[in-house]
Design an enzyme around this catalytic site. Structure first.
Site, short mmCIF file in Angstrom:
data_model
loop_
_atom_site.label_atom_id
_atom_site.label_comp_id
_atom_site.label_asym_id
_atom_site.label_seq_id
_atom_site.Cartn_x
_atom_site.Cartn_y
_atom_site.Cartn_z
CG HIS A 150 6.15 6.53 -0.56
ND1 HIS A 150 6.93 6.70 0.55
CD2 HIS A 150 5.31 5.49 -0.29
CE1 HIS A 150 6.60 5.80 1.47
NE2 HIS A 150 5.62 5.06 0.99
CE LYS A 154 3.50 8.52 1.62
NZ LYS A 154 2.08 8.31 1.92
#
Length: 239
Positions: A150, A154
């Site tokens: 990600h 994140k």
């Protein structure tokens, strides 16, 4: 199953990134009409693009609705869950970080209305979850590894989706190991790898646009409206 031809939609958490995407895409979603949008603070305008706007403190005054889509925060979740139960409406929620008590409240609410709470509303990921369980069941004794990538902002690792995929593997009899990467602006990529002697199977899903999550939530809202009470998974609403 009694699914209405047209469902009235309430959007809760309407000013967040996902809430805004749901409102934008709902206008082109057949079978749904937005009857209200709720945000945490008092809206600067009472009507935006034909949709009545409400603050969280005014949620009791929203029009009649058949299903609510919620992308908010844990502190606002109890409010929309209670409203859905009181109105006999379905709930589709992507709010994460819910407490154990809130999870218990969801189970209780599911005895009265249909409820779907998911960490990921990508339809492709829902199918991936099914494939992972099937592969784990068929490839008994193989190693199972889940690698998720990600964007750099994140915080949680492994991702909620990776953990859900791990649960799918566990239902098939495999014990997953996890690896997390944070790089650039990657929306989301999940690889589930099964490794045996001399061979390897990889199941991969890549999300390149955050709108896939809003589209999945709208798909779920359309399919869950009119269903009997129960706690559902996104996979239950495919097809």
């Amino acid at each position: 199953m009694n699914t209405p031809d047209h469902a009235r939609l309430l959007v809760h958490g309407a000013t967040g990134r996902m809430g805004r995407a749901v409102l934008r895409l709902a206008a082109d979603t057949p079978g749904l009409s937005v009857v209200g949008a709720v945000s945490g603070s008092r809206p600067p305008q009472r009507v935006v693009d034909g949709v009545p706007q409400f603050s969280a403190s005014e949620i009791g005054g929203v029009p009649a609705f058949d299903v609510a889509i919620d992308f908010s925060l844990p502190e606002g979740f109890d409010r929309v869950l209670g409203l859905c139960v009181a109105r006999g409406a379905a709930l589709v929620s992507g709010t994460t970080g819910l407490s154990e008590g809130q999870q218990q409240a969801i189970d209780e609410a599911a005895g009265k209305v249909p409820v779907l709470v998911a960490a990921n509303f990508s339809l492709g990921t829902a199918v991936l979850s099914q494939l992972v369980e099937r592969a784990a069941r068929a490839l008994h004794g193989w190693d199972c590894d889940i690698v998720e990538t990600h964007h750099v902002h994140k915080k949680d690792a492994p991702s909620g989706t990776a953990l859900v995929l791990g649960e799918s593997a566990a239902r098939g009899g495999a014990q997953a190991r996890y690896a997390s990467l944070r790089a650039g602006d990657v929306v989301g990529e999940h690889t589930v790898q099964f490794t045996g002697l001399g061979e390897r199977l990889e199941l991969v899903h890549r999300a390149t646009d955050r709108d896939v999550f809003a589209r999945g939530a709208l798909h779920a809202a359309r399919r869950i409206a009119g269903r009997p009470p129960g706690r559902l998974r996104l996979a239950d609403l495919l097809g």
